[in-house]
Design an enzyme around this catalytic site. Structure first.
Site, PDB file in Angstrom:
ATOM      1  N   TYR A 158     -15.665   3.531   9.316  1.00  0.00           N
ATOM      2  CA  TYR A 158     -14.204   3.330   9.256  1.00  0.00           C
ATOM      3  C   TYR A 158     -13.573   3.639  10.619  1.00  0.00           C
ATOM      4  O   TYR A 158     -12.788   2.861  11.153  1.00  0.00           O
ATOM      5  CB  TYR A 158     -13.598   4.236   8.175  1.00  0.00           C
ATOM      6  CG  TYR A 158     -12.089   4.341   8.234  1.00  0.00           C
ATOM      7  CD1 TYR A 158     -11.280   3.279   7.862  1.00  0.00           C
ATOM      8  CD2 TYR A 158     -11.462   5.519   8.668  1.00  0.00           C
ATOM      9  CE1 TYR A 158      -9.897   3.366   7.925  1.00  0.00           C
ATOM     10  CE2 TYR A 158     -10.080   5.624   8.729  1.00  0.00           C
ATOM     11  CZ  TYR A 158      -9.300   4.545   8.355  1.00  0.00           C
ATOM     12  OH  TYR A 158      -7.927   4.642   8.420  1.00  0.00           O
TER      13      TYR A 158
ATOM     14  N   GLY B 123       0.831  -1.208   0.000  1.00  0.00           N
ATOM     15  CA  GLY B 123       0.000   0.000   0.000  1.00  0.00           C
ATOM     16  C   GLY B 123       0.862   1.253   0.000  1.00  0.00           C
ATOM     17  O   GLY B 123       2.096   1.185  -0.089  1.00  0.00           O
ATOM     18  N   PHE B 124       0.201   2.390   0.114  1.00  0.00           N
ATOM     19  CA  PHE B 124       0.901   3.681   0.060  1.00  0.00           C
ATOM     20  C   PHE B 124       1.934   3.798   1.200  1.00  0.00           C
ATOM     21  O   PHE B 124       3.145   3.873   0.949  1.00  0.00           O
ATOM     22  CB  PHE B 124      -0.156   4.795   0.119  1.00  0.00           C
ATOM     23  CG  PHE B 124       0.344   6.156   0.502  1.00  0.00           C
ATOM     24  CD1 PHE B 124       1.535   6.667   0.001  1.00  0.00           C
ATOM     25  CD2 PHE B 124      -0.402   6.958   1.385  1.00  0.00           C
ATOM     26  CE1 PHE B 124       1.984   7.941   0.357  1.00  0.00           C
ATOM     27  CE2 PHE B 124       0.033   8.218   1.739  1.00  0.00           C
ATOM     28  CZ  PHE B 124       1.234   8.714   1.242  1.00  0.00           C
ATOM     29  N   ILE B 125       1.464   3.801   2.424  1.00  0.00           N
ATOM     30  CA  ILE B 125       2.406   3.984   3.541  1.00  0.00           C
ATOM     31  C   ILE B 125       3.305   2.758   3.664  1.00  0.00           C
ATOM     32  O   ILE B 125       4.518   2.874   3.902  1.00  0.00           O
ATOM     33  CB  ILE B 125       1.640   4.236   4.862  1.00  0.00           C
ATOM     34  CG1 ILE B 125       0.748   5.475   4.743  1.00  0.00           C
ATOM     35  CG2 ILE B 125       2.614   4.399   6.032  1.00  0.00           C
ATOM     36  CD1 ILE B 125      -0.207   5.696   5.913  1.00  0.00           C
TER      37      ILE B 125
ATOM     38  N   LYS C 284     -11.586   1.199  13.346  1.00  0.00           N
ATOM     39  CA  LYS C 284     -10.231   1.448  13.857  1.00  0.00           C
ATOM     40  C   LYS C 284     -10.233   1.519  15.385  1.00  0.00           C
ATOM     41  O   LYS C 284      -9.338   0.995  16.045  1.00  0.00           O
ATOM     42  CB  LYS C 284      -9.669   2.759  13.274  1.00  0.00           C
ATOM     43  CG  LYS C 284      -9.186   2.637  11.846  1.00  0.00           C
ATOM     44  CD  LYS C 284      -7.944   1.753  11.733  1.00  0.00           C
ATOM     45  CE  LYS C 284      -7.397   1.704  10.318  1.00  0.00           C
ATOM     46  NZ  LYS C 284      -6.357   0.684  10.151  1.00  0.00           N
TER      47      LYS C 284
END
Ligand SMILES: NC(=O)c1ccc[n+]([C@@H]2O[C@H](COP(=O)([O-])OP(=O)(O)OC[C@H]3O[C@@H](n4cnc5c(N)ncnc54)[C@H](O)[C@@H]3O)[C@@H](O)[C@H]2O)c1
Length: 317
Positions: free
Chosen positions: A155, A13-15, A159
């Site tokens: 979301y 993924g991005f991070i 989390k």
């Protein structure tokens, strides 16, 4: 620094791709689990992962963390020292459309990782949570103890729930737990559904951008600052804990648009109402991470934005 045997879930993924890149260059052995979830294009994930890990021989297990048998096999095979658990389904608007998917990908998959980590003798689990767990608290610096579960989207609820499971399994198994709450991460290879990425993508094509509400502010954090903080926390001492990783410097939508206009003078904007589920403002108090492991964001928003635009001209034009 001692070389560690590290698992990164969501490492394509991005991070995750940026984290893997930095861990490899620091000499650690890194294994990745990622199922290339189609939330955004698989080809994009493959590209960011291959560009950022270029020159390294890296093993990636393309499995779904919801498959606990396969997850356990990977943990038993490698005997990791520590695990960065980043894999999740992101995106506030999508979580209003598909809330049950967030229970699967952000909670159930996390439980599989937490259990496998305990059974596999992992010493330190580092979990990617989100500033969204603070909900709407006005334009004030958010300290870690201010999250009380009063959130604004499925979301964020997922989390917040996942954070609680992290504590449960850290207490059951006795491994060290570090929870990060990231504040709107941006930069090269930024997630294509996020505002900064979308704006730049459209502006480079001469297209109009859509702004949902002007009275918003975000504590935008450049991806290299996030990754540096995550790596600094690897060797922190102290008990299980949660840390904000932000810039500590909120940028209003007006300011973001003004900065973009400097790069794109012909910018065209369409204004739309604020979206349900989005919080109005985020502002990180980063004192705790500063004190615990020397976290110190270094990239100003103007500089980070310019670097992201330069990247987009090369890879996203
Ligand atoms: N980008 C941000 O601004 C931000 C802010 C707060 C929190 N976070 C959290 O940070 C983490 C990384 O975010 P990102 O922006 O890099 O998102 P991303 O979507 O680019 O990365 C997540 C990766 O996890 C993988 N994945 C998802 N479910 C999986 C599963 N069941 N099994 C295996 N792999 C799976 C996806 O394929 C993807 O590559 C996420 O947990 C996200 O919720 C991100």
């Amino acid at each position: 620094m001692k070389s560690l045997n590290i698992l990164v879930t969501g490492g394509a993924g991005f991070i995750g791709s940026h984290l893997v890149s930095k861990l490899l260059s620091a000499g650690h052995r890194v294994i990745v689990i990622d199922n290339f979830h189609p939330y955004y294009a698989k080809e994009r994930k493959r590209k960011q992962f291959s560009v950022l890990t270029d020159g390294y021989d890296i093993c990636i297990h393309e499995i779904d963390l919801l498959d606990s048998r396969k997850v356990n096999e990977v943990f038993q095979l490698y005997q990791f020292d520590c695990v960065y658990h980043l894999a999740a389904l992101p995106g506030v608007p999508n979580s209003l459309l598909q809330p049950l998917d967030y229970v699967d990908y952000d909670i159930k998959a996390t439980i599989n990782v937490l259990k496998a980590a305990g059974d596999g003798g992992v010493k330190h689990v580092l979990f990617a949570s989100s500033s969204s767990v603070y909900g709407n608290q006005g334009h004030v610096p958010l300290r870690e103890e201010m999250a009380i579960g009063n959130v604004a989207s499925p979301y964020a609820a997922a989390k917040y729930g996942a954070e609680s499971f992290c504590y449960a399994y850290a207490n059951i198994f006795g491994y060290q737990l570090t929870i990060f709450r990231y504040f709107t991460v941006y930069g090269p290879w930024g997630r294509p559904d996020m505002a900064v990425s979308q704006f730049i993508h459209r502006l480079l094509r001469g297209e109009e951008i859509v702004v949902y509400g002007t009275k918003t502010a975000r504590d935008y954090t450049f991806v290299s600052d996030i990754v540096d903080g995550m790596i600094a926390a690897l060797h922190r001492s102290g008990s299980n804990d949660v840390f904000n990783l932000g810039s500590g410097n909120p940028i209003t939508m007006e300011k973001l648009l003004a900065l973009l206009q400097m790069h794109f003078p012909a910018m065209k904007i369409k204004y739309a109402p604020e979206r349900i589920g989005d919080v109005k403002a985020t502002w990180a108090d980063i004192t705790k991470a500063q004190q615990a492991f020397g976290y110190k964001p270094a990239v100003t928003f103007a500089e980070g934005l310019a670097r992201t635009i330069e990247w987009a001209k090369k890879y996203d034009a």
